[in-house]
Design a protein around this motif. Structure first.
Motif, PDB file in Angstrom:
ATOM      1  N   PRO A  34      -3.446  -7.626   1.810  1.00  0.00           N
ATOM      2  CA  PRO A  34      -2.522  -8.539   1.265  1.00  0.00           C
ATOM      3  C   PRO A  34      -1.276  -7.911   1.563  1.00  0.00           C
ATOM      4  O   PRO A  34      -1.082  -6.710   1.754  1.00  0.00           O
ATOM      5  CB  PRO A  34      -2.811  -8.497  -0.272  1.00  0.00           C
ATOM      6  CG  PRO A  34      -4.278  -8.085  -0.395  1.00  0.00           C
ATOM      7  CD  PRO A  34      -4.540  -7.077   1.195  1.00  0.00           C
ATOM      8  N   ALA A  35      -0.097  -8.840   1.716  1.00  0.00           N
ATOM      9  CA  ALA A  35       1.134  -8.306   1.896  1.00  0.00           C
ATOM     10  C   ALA A  35       1.751  -7.269   0.706  1.00  0.00           C
ATOM     11  O   ALA A  35       2.448  -6.362   1.086  1.00  0.00           O
ATOM     12  CB  ALA A  35       2.032  -9.668   1.899  1.00  0.00           C
ATOM     13  N   GLU A  36       1.463  -7.626  -0.322  1.00  0.00           N
ATOM     14  CA  GLU A  36       1.613  -6.848  -1.439  1.00  0.00           C
ATOM     15  C   GLU A  36       1.276  -5.469  -1.220  1.00  0.00           C
ATOM     16  O   GLU A  36       2.084  -4.361  -1.811  1.00  0.00           O
ATOM     17  CB  GLU A  36       1.226  -7.335  -2.944  1.00  0.00           C
ATOM     18  CG  GLU A  36       1.623  -8.552  -3.335  1.00  0.00           C
ATOM     19  CD  GLU A  36       1.089  -9.768  -2.539  1.00  0.00           C
ATOM     20  OE1 GLU A  36       0.227  -9.836  -1.953  1.00  0.00           O
ATOM     21  OE2 GLU A  36       1.981 -10.933  -2.158  1.00  0.00           O
ATOM     22  N   GLU A  37       0.044  -5.320  -0.760  1.00  0.00           N
ATOM     23  CA  GLU A  37      -0.178  -3.768  -0.492  1.00  0.00           C
ATOM     24  C   GLU A  37       0.537  -2.977   0.595  1.00  0.00           C
ATOM     25  O   GLU A  37       1.139  -2.007   0.302  1.00  0.00           O
ATOM     26  CB  GLU A  37      -1.957  -4.017  -0.182  1.00  0.00           C
ATOM     27  CG  GLU A  37      -2.518  -2.702  -0.325  1.00  0.00           C
ATOM     28  CD  GLU A  37      -4.173  -2.953   0.226  1.00  0.00           C
ATOM     29  OE1 GLU A  37      -4.537  -2.103   0.864  1.00  0.00           O
ATOM     30  OE2 GLU A  37      -4.604  -3.817  -0.486  1.00  0.00           O
ATOM     31  N   LEU A  38       0.900  -3.685   1.486  1.00  0.00           N
ATOM     32  CA  LEU A  38       1.829  -3.007   2.606  1.00  0.00           C
ATOM     33  C   LEU A  38       3.325  -2.707   1.942  1.00  0.00           C
ATOM     34  O   LEU A  38       3.811  -1.847   1.909  1.00  0.00           O
ATOM     35  CB  LEU A  38       2.020  -4.162   3.702  1.00  0.00           C
ATOM     36  CG  LEU A  38       2.895  -3.477   4.810  1.00  0.00           C
ATOM     37  CD1 LEU A  38       2.656  -2.187   5.300  1.00  0.00           C
ATOM     38  CD2 LEU A  38       3.028  -4.539   5.759  1.00  0.00           C
ATOM     39  N   LEU A  39       3.776  -4.043   1.102  1.00  0.00           N
ATOM     40  CA  LEU A  39       4.861  -3.815   0.430  1.00  0.00           C
ATOM     41  C   LEU A  39       4.965  -2.627  -0.701  1.00  0.00           C
ATOM     42  O   LEU A  39       6.092  -1.808  -0.421  1.00  0.00           O
ATOM     43  CB  LEU A  39       5.527  -4.889  -0.599  1.00  0.00           C
ATOM     44  CG  LEU A  39       5.759  -6.175   0.507  1.00  0.00           C
ATOM     45  CD1 LEU A  39       5.895  -7.387  -0.495  1.00  0.00           C
ATOM     46  CD2 LEU A  39       7.093  -5.829   1.141  1.00  0.00           C
ATOM     47  N   ALA A  40       4.091  -2.383  -1.329  1.00  0.00           N
ATOM     48  CA  ALA A  40       3.841  -1.155  -2.382  1.00  0.00           C
ATOM     49  C   ALA A  40       3.699   0.122  -1.370  1.00  0.00           C
ATOM     50  O   ALA A  40       4.469   1.054  -1.668  1.00  0.00           O
ATOM     51  CB  ALA A  40       2.671  -1.452  -3.332  1.00  0.00           C
ATOM     52  N   PHE A  41       3.107   0.006  -0.221  1.00  0.00           N
ATOM     53  CA  PHE A  41       2.932   1.249   0.344  1.00  0.00           C
ATOM     54  C   PHE A  41       4.181   1.665   1.120  1.00  0.00           C
ATOM     55  O   PHE A  41       4.681   2.738   0.943  1.00  0.00           O
ATOM     56  CB  PHE A  41       1.824   0.815   1.582  1.00  0.00           C
ATOM     57  CG  PHE A  41       1.759   1.919   2.923  1.00  0.00           C
ATOM     58  CD1 PHE A  41       0.843   2.914   2.535  1.00  0.00           C
ATOM     59  CD2 PHE A  41       2.572   2.031   3.801  1.00  0.00           C
ATOM     60  CE1 PHE A  41       0.874   4.096   3.500  1.00  0.00           C
ATOM     61  CE2 PHE A  41       2.480   2.895   4.899  1.00  0.00           C
ATOM     62  CZ  PHE A  41       1.509   3.996   4.736  1.00  0.00           C
TER      63      PHE A  41
END
Lengths: 336, 554
Positions: B108-115
């Motif tokens: 999910p895009a959110e996971e990359l953003l959080a990373f």
């Protein structure tokens, strides 16, 4: 010497191209729907005679794999095959009453259709009783394979013929139209194939399987060839030399690795040994239109009509392509 | 200006535009600005289709179009231009990710953003110094930076190769502009705004560009080298999973790779086959978030593709089939699928030798596989593994493949069989076995005489027969004693064996891991030999070479 040989092969190819042109004169278009063929379609090219019971399953099998158009030559069917085929929206049909034998056992007609409609397409040249199995055929359409072959710079793909047979006398389990033939003919010989390399055409000549083991054990050299190259990215320069066993130019026959590696290859499951073969053998014997004086059909009549069981203790039961790959009958190569 | 997420996506597209649009929408939905570069070779009609497909999106831009041939400088230019659009139009972007139209997000895009939020100052780019870059698939490494490449590798291969050769001969070397330290790596990076800005606004950029323009595959070296000048913190890895085959082509991912891709520790993967509906449907939906998470096992993915590579280039030893047909004379490598032991002459000297051999070694020994009339499979079977027929005619049609087929079909089980000069076995096959590391060949010379001694009277015809046997055995011994033997060969004469049968047999059986069996079953009984020496004398006097007798007596 090699230049001479190349010239000889080239002239042989040209003769073959002329010959198919001559033989094509006997073809009459019954329904020509080739205007529906789109640029990247995969085509199938078939010659048949009296195969009505087999057709429904055959067409559906290849449609499901992703064949978009069938180029069919009907050689004098009298069992309704023509009527059945002309109704299908993805079939173009030609009919001929000319001699199958004189047309190189049908290959001249096919060469012509391939030349006329196949150029630029991936074309699958098969019989109605041959069913292609390729790596990942249960999860990837034929297009995935042809895309990949193209990216690897390959123009042809090998799929050896694997004779399938039932357990018990051949007449015991009649085939119903539309039925999966491998519900009945579920067995095959896994590891008795003999290979010779043809030094002139560079193809491998494969013999063996149940026909050699059970039908002609005393004359193994006469067992039919099982090597096939049914899937080709066609060009007008190409011709099938004899059946789909080999092509010209001969570079197309190099479907194997000689330094120990494995190229990707498939298998053509051969649903020949169903109950229909007994009648067929009888008919073909009188017609005498098959290879080498129809000696193969003579052998069938002698053995199969007598109720001989082709099955043996070491027959393997068909599961899927992965099984065939583990047995070493086909290979994924590096198509991961 | 629209508010955006701190991650901008650049996508370089040239085929399968509908798929690219699908992925672009995925990023747009997450609030990430997207800059699309569409190859100039793409027809205007298709581009219009793409524009219509995506509609008007405040976070979407199209960058100036270039014709991006494989490995050309234009790929770098397209990336630069798109990056400039991105940095200029979207001030909130902190990281820029370079991807292609056939990349698929795996998480999910959110996971990359959080990373990335946790690593605001880190650049993710594979950037390996050329001194260590041994990973390149079939290509040049250092020379990419020091030679000229006026010709295309894909289209003008011959000219390309010749140009490289000529420059090597002439020792032409371009100088790498200082202070650059050549690095290479995967084309797909994710850089911070600061680093990217520094690369794009470097005062020496025109100078570097002049240099890289002439490099080979600059898309794998331009950013990879320059990032080392400007970075603060580089993580030397790509966030995009790409696996290359030996020809440097990326492996494609298909529907059946779904579970494999879920095990990746990367955020994107390329290349995806455009018709892999299942992959696109799965990874672009919310399904990955709803399913229980899987532990990343990138090693598993590596292994998967290594195996494919191995199958293509090494293949399965001992397999002869339609797409693997190595020459029978390949030296040094196994010609067969597994170990086997061939015995000649032992059954004439010992009672029930096969039976005993089976007991002590735990195998199912065959009789004479090459007996003149038919194959003597274990237990007299008519058919053996792989549906191999016992027909002598079929076997004789290709005696080599009879053996390789048998060994392939029975892999995992050691095969033992008997052979001898009385069999229908071509000399070439003895040669074949002698050069096969899987073979263990034990020969008891002169033993072929014993059946004659037991059975028939001496007359002229018999002498002729025996002479023939002797000649064959001699021919085989010459092969077995050659210098290039790969098999384990054990040759002893009848006389030597009779002198100490226990030691001789023990050595053979122990080499086959049969020590335990030997202690249980002991040695086989000798068959009667009374009068054999007199028989030999008789033969000698009838005109047979005296060597046989001598060998026996010694």
């Amino acid at each position: 010497m090699s230049v001479l040989r190349q010239l000889r092969l080239r002239s042989e190819r040209h003769r073959k191209l002329l010959r198919k042109l001559r033989k094509s004169l006997s073809l009459r278009a019954r329904v020509n729907r080739t205007d529906r063929i789109r640029t990247r379609d995969i085509l199938a090219c078939v010659t048949l005679r009296n195969e009505a019971p087999r057709l429904p399953y055959f067409l559906d099998y290849y449609r499901a794999q992703g064949v978009q158009h069938f180029l069919v030559v009907d050689n004098g069917s009298e069992d309704g095959s023509v009527e059945l085929l002309e109704k299908e929206r993805d079939v173009s049909l030609w009919v001929t009453q000319a001699s199958y034998k004189a047309a190189g056992f049908g290959i001249d007609w096919q060469n012509h259709l391939l030349w006329r409609y196949g150029a630029g397409h991936w074309v699958l040249t098969v019989d109605v009783d041959e069913f292609l199995v390729y790596p990942f055929c249960d999860s990837r359409p034929l297009h995935a394979l042809t895309d990949w072959l193209e990216s690897q710079g390959r123009r042809s793909f090998a799929a050896m013929l694997l004779d399938m047979y039932p357990k018990g006398p051949i007449g015991a389990q009649p085939y119903r139209p539309g039925q999966d033939p491998f519900e009945i003919a579920r067995w095959f010989d896994a590891g008795n194939y003999i290979i010779h390399r043809n030094p002139l055409y560079h193809n491998l000549w494969i013999q063996g399987g149940v026909r050699q083991r059970a039908i002609m054990p005393e004359t193994p050299g006469e067992a039919p060839a099982l090597n096939k190259i049914p899937l080709v990215h066609w060009s007008r320069k190409y011709v099938y030399k004899s059946s789909t066993h080999m092509l010209l130019p001969r570079g197309l026959n190099k479907v194997y690795d000689e330094s120990g590696g494995e190229l990707a290859s498939g298998v053509l499951l051969h649903a020949k040994f169903l109950d229909m073969i007994v009648d067929k053998a009888e008919e073909e014997m009188t017609r005498g239109q098959h290879y080498a004086g129809s000696r193969e059909y003579r052998a069938y009549r002698e053995t199969l009509a007598g109720g001989q069981d082709l099955w043996c203790d070491w027959s393997s039961e068909y599961i899927n392509w992965r099984q065939l790959e583990i047995l070493g009958l086909m290979s994924k190569g590096d198509w991961a | 200006m629209t508010a955006s997420a701190p991650l901008g996506i650049i996508m370089l597209c040239h085929t399968a535009l509908p798929r690219a649009a699908q992925v672009a929408r995925f990023w747009l939905r997450a609030g990430c600005p997207v800059v699309l570069h569409v190859d100039r070779a793409v027809p205007e009609r298709e581009l219009e289709g793409l524009r219509a497909d995506l509609g008007s999106e405040p976070l979407l831009r199209f960058s100036p179009r270039h014709r991006c041939e494989w490995g050309s400088w234009n790929i770098v230019r397209a990336s630069q231009d798109a990056a400039e659009v991105m940095l200029g139009d979207f001030p909130e972007v902190g990281h820029v990710l370079l991807s292609s139209g056939s990349c698929l997000p795996l998480r999910p895009a959110e996971e990359l953003l959080a990373f990335l939020r946790d690593r605001p100052d880190t650049d993710f780019i594979e950037s390996v110094s050329i001194n260590h870059a041994t990973w390149i698939m079939g290509g040049l490494s250092e020379e990419r930076f020091t030679l000229y490449f006026p010709f295309g590798w894909r289209r003008q291969r011959w000219l390309f190769d010749t140009a490289v050769e000529v420059q090597r001969k002439l020792e032409i070397r371009r100088e790498v502009p200082r202070p650059l330290d050549p690095h290479m790596g995967s084309q797909w990076w994710c850089l911070t705004r600061a680093t990217l800005q520094a690369i794009l606004t470097d005062p020496k950029r025109p100078r570097y560009e002049r240099y890289f323009r002439r490099n080979w595959i600059p898309d794998e070296s331009y950013f990879q080298t320059l990032v080392r000048l400007h970075d603060r913190r580089v993580e030397n890895r790509s966030l995009t999973l790409v696996k290359f085959d030996r020809n440097g082509r990326p492996y494609l991912f298909y529907d059946d790779h779904l579970q494999l891709l879920r095990r990746s520790d990367c955020f994107l993967a390329r290349k995806i086959w455009p018709e892999a509906d299942k992959l696109y449907d799965f990874f672009l939906s919310d399904q990955p978030t709803r399913l229980p998470p899987v532990t990343p096992e990138p090693a598993k993915i590596d292994r998967y593709f290594e195996l494919a590579e191995k199958q293509r280039f090494e293949g399965r030893a001992g397999l002869y089939m339609q797409s693997r047909f190595p020459s029978f004379d390949t030296v040094g490598t196994a010609r067969t699928a597994g170990p086997y032991a061939a015995f000649s002459g032992f059954e004439h000297l010992f009672e029930n030798f096969e039976h005993w051999l089976g007991q002590v070694t735990g195998t199912r020994p065959h009789g004479h596989l090459y007996a003149p009339d038919r194959v003597q499979f274990h237990g007299g079977a008519q058919v053996w593994h792989g549906a191999l027929s016992a027909s002598g005619a079929i076997r004789d049609y290709n005696p080599y493949m009879f053996l390789t087929n048998l060994l392939w079909a029975t892999r995992g089980e050691v095969q033992c069989f008997l052979f001898g000069p009385e069999d229908r076995l071509p000399d070439g096959l003895v040669d074949f076995m002698t050069h096969d590391p899987n073979a263990r060949i034990s020969v008891l010379t002169g033993a072929y005489l014993l059946p004659y001694f037991r059975g028939r009277k001496v007359d002229g015809d018999l002498l002729h027969h025996i002479g023939e046997m002797q000649r064959r055995e001699q021919a085989w011994l010459t092969i077995l004693r050659s210098r290039w033997v790969q098999a384990q060969v054990e040759i002893c004469s009848l006389g030597e064996m009779l002198a100490d049968p226990e030691a001789r047999l023990r050595a053979i059986i122990e080499a086959m891991d049969g020590a335990a069996g030997l202690s249980v079953h002991g040695l086989p009984a000798l068959r009667p030999m009374e009068g054999f020496d007199r028989y030999l004398v008789q033969l000698r006097d009838k005109g047979l070479p005296p060597a046989i007798l001598k060998e026996f007596q010694c």
